[in-house]
Scaffold this motif. Structure first.
Motif, PDB file in Angstrom:
ATOM      1  N   SER A 142     -29.432  18.686 -18.604  1.00 28.74           N
ATOM      2  CA  SER A 142     -28.962  19.790 -17.799  1.00 28.74           C
ATOM      3  C   SER A 142     -29.182  21.092 -18.560  1.00 28.74           C
ATOM      4  CB  SER A 142     -27.486  19.601 -17.474  1.00 28.74           C
ATOM      5  OG  SER A 142     -26.988  20.720 -16.782  1.00 28.74           O
ATOM      6  N   ASP A 143     -29.292  22.166 -17.835  1.00 32.24           N
ATOM      7  CA  ASP A 143     -29.427  23.459 -18.480  1.00 32.24           C
ATOM      8  C   ASP A 143     -28.074  24.162 -18.643  1.00 32.24           C
ATOM      9  OD1 ASP A 143     -29.010  24.041 -15.835  1.00 32.24           O
ATOM     10  OD2 ASP A 143     -30.686  25.431 -15.642  1.00 32.24           O
ATOM     11  N   ILE A 144     -26.988  23.437 -18.331  1.00 32.22           N
ATOM     12  CA  ILE A 144     -25.638  23.946 -18.575  1.00 32.22           C
ATOM     13  C   ILE A 144     -24.862  22.920 -19.388  1.00 32.22           C
ATOM     14  CG2 ILE A 144     -25.613  25.311 -16.449  1.00 32.22           C
ATOM     15  CD1 ILE A 144     -23.655  23.164 -15.313  1.00 32.22           C
ATOM     16  N   THR A 145     -23.768  23.369 -19.976  1.00 32.91           N
ATOM     17  CA  THR A 145     -22.917  22.451 -20.727  1.00 32.91           C
ATOM     18  C   THR A 145     -21.812  21.917 -19.816  1.00 32.91           C
ATOM     19  OG1 THR A 145     -21.418  24.203 -21.447  1.00 32.91           O
ATOM     20  CG2 THR A 145     -23.309  23.710 -22.871  1.00 32.91           C
ATOM     21  N   ILE A 146     -21.152  20.891 -20.277  1.00 36.06           N
ATOM     22  CA  ILE A 146     -20.017  20.352 -19.528  1.00 36.06           C
ATOM     23  C   ILE A 146     -18.883  21.379 -19.486  1.00 36.06           C
ATOM     24  CG2 ILE A 146     -18.204  18.595 -19.607  1.00 36.06           C
ATOM     25  CD1 ILE A 146     -20.385  16.601 -20.427  1.00 36.06           C
ATOM     26  N   HIS A 147     -18.712  22.135 -20.576  1.00 37.70           N
ATOM     27  CA  HIS A 147     -17.677  23.176 -20.602  1.00 37.70           C
ATOM     28  C   HIS A 147     -17.949  24.177 -19.480  1.00 37.70           C
ATOM     29  CE1 HIS A 147     -14.608  25.782 -22.290  1.00 37.70           C
ATOM     30  NE2 HIS A 147     -15.421  26.785 -22.013  1.00 37.70           N
TER      31      HIS A 147
END
Length: 150
Positions: free
Chosen positions: A1-6
Motif C-alpha cells: 500500500s502507499d499508505i500506512t495502517i496509522h
C-alpha cells in the motif's frame, strides 16, 4: 500500500481469536477499526472495545471506505459484488484457513490487491508460533479433557 495502517480505516472480518488480536493490533497502530461479525455477542464485545461494529449484512455500507481489509473467516464473505464496492487501491489480506473468504479470481479481475496468507505466524515466525502453541495447547487439553481419565 502507499499508505500506512496509522490513520487508515481497517476492516476486520470475523471477531474470533484471530480477529480480536488483529483488531487490537490495528487499533494500537492507530487505525480506525471496523469489525464485522455474525453473533450479537461478538458485535457487543467489539463495540465495548471501541471498534465500529457491524453485521456482515451491512458490509456494503462501509466497505468502500476501507483502506485495508483483513479476513479471518474461512468461508466466502467477500464475493465479487462486495469487492466491486471497494476502493481500487484497497489491500485485502486473508489469513483464514483454506479456502479463505475472498473471491480471489474476482479480486484479480477487478484489479484489487488481495493476498492469501493462511498460517502466517508459523510461516514467518515459526519459533514464536511454536512457543505460543506450546503454552496454549496444554491449557486447551486440560480444559476439555482434564479429569476424564484421558
Amino acid at each position: 500500500s502507499d499508505i500506512t495502517i496509522h490513520g487508515s480505516t481497517s476492516l476486520v472480518l470475523g471477531f474470533g481469536r484471530c480477529g480480536v488480536t488483529l483488531a487490537h493490533s490495528l487499533d494500537g497502530l492507530g487505525a480506525r477499526v471496523i469489525v464485522a461479525a455474525r453473533s450479537t455477542a461478538d458485535l457487543a464485545r467489539a463495540h465495548v472495545f471501541g471498534y465500529h461494529a457491524i453485521s456482515f449484512t451491512s458490509l456494503a455500507d462501509v466497505i468502500g471506505s476501507c483502506d485495508f481489509i483483513f479476513n479471518t473467516v474461512p468461508a466466502l464473505v467477500l464475493p465479487r459484488q462486495l469487492l466491486a464496492l471497494t476502493k481500487p487501491e484497497v489491500v485485502i489480506i486473508d489469513i483464514a484457513s483454506s479456502p479463505g473468504g475472498v473471491d480471489f479470481v474476482a479480486a484479480q479481475r477487478l484489479g484489487r490487491k488481495a493476498l492469501l496468507a493462511p498460517s502466517l505466524p508459523g510461516k514467518v515466525a515459526a519459533r514464536s508460533a511454536g512457543r505460543i502453541l506450546g503454552e496454549l495447547l496444554p491449557r486447551i487439553i486440560k480444559k476439555n479433557y482434564g479429569g476424564r481419565g484421558y
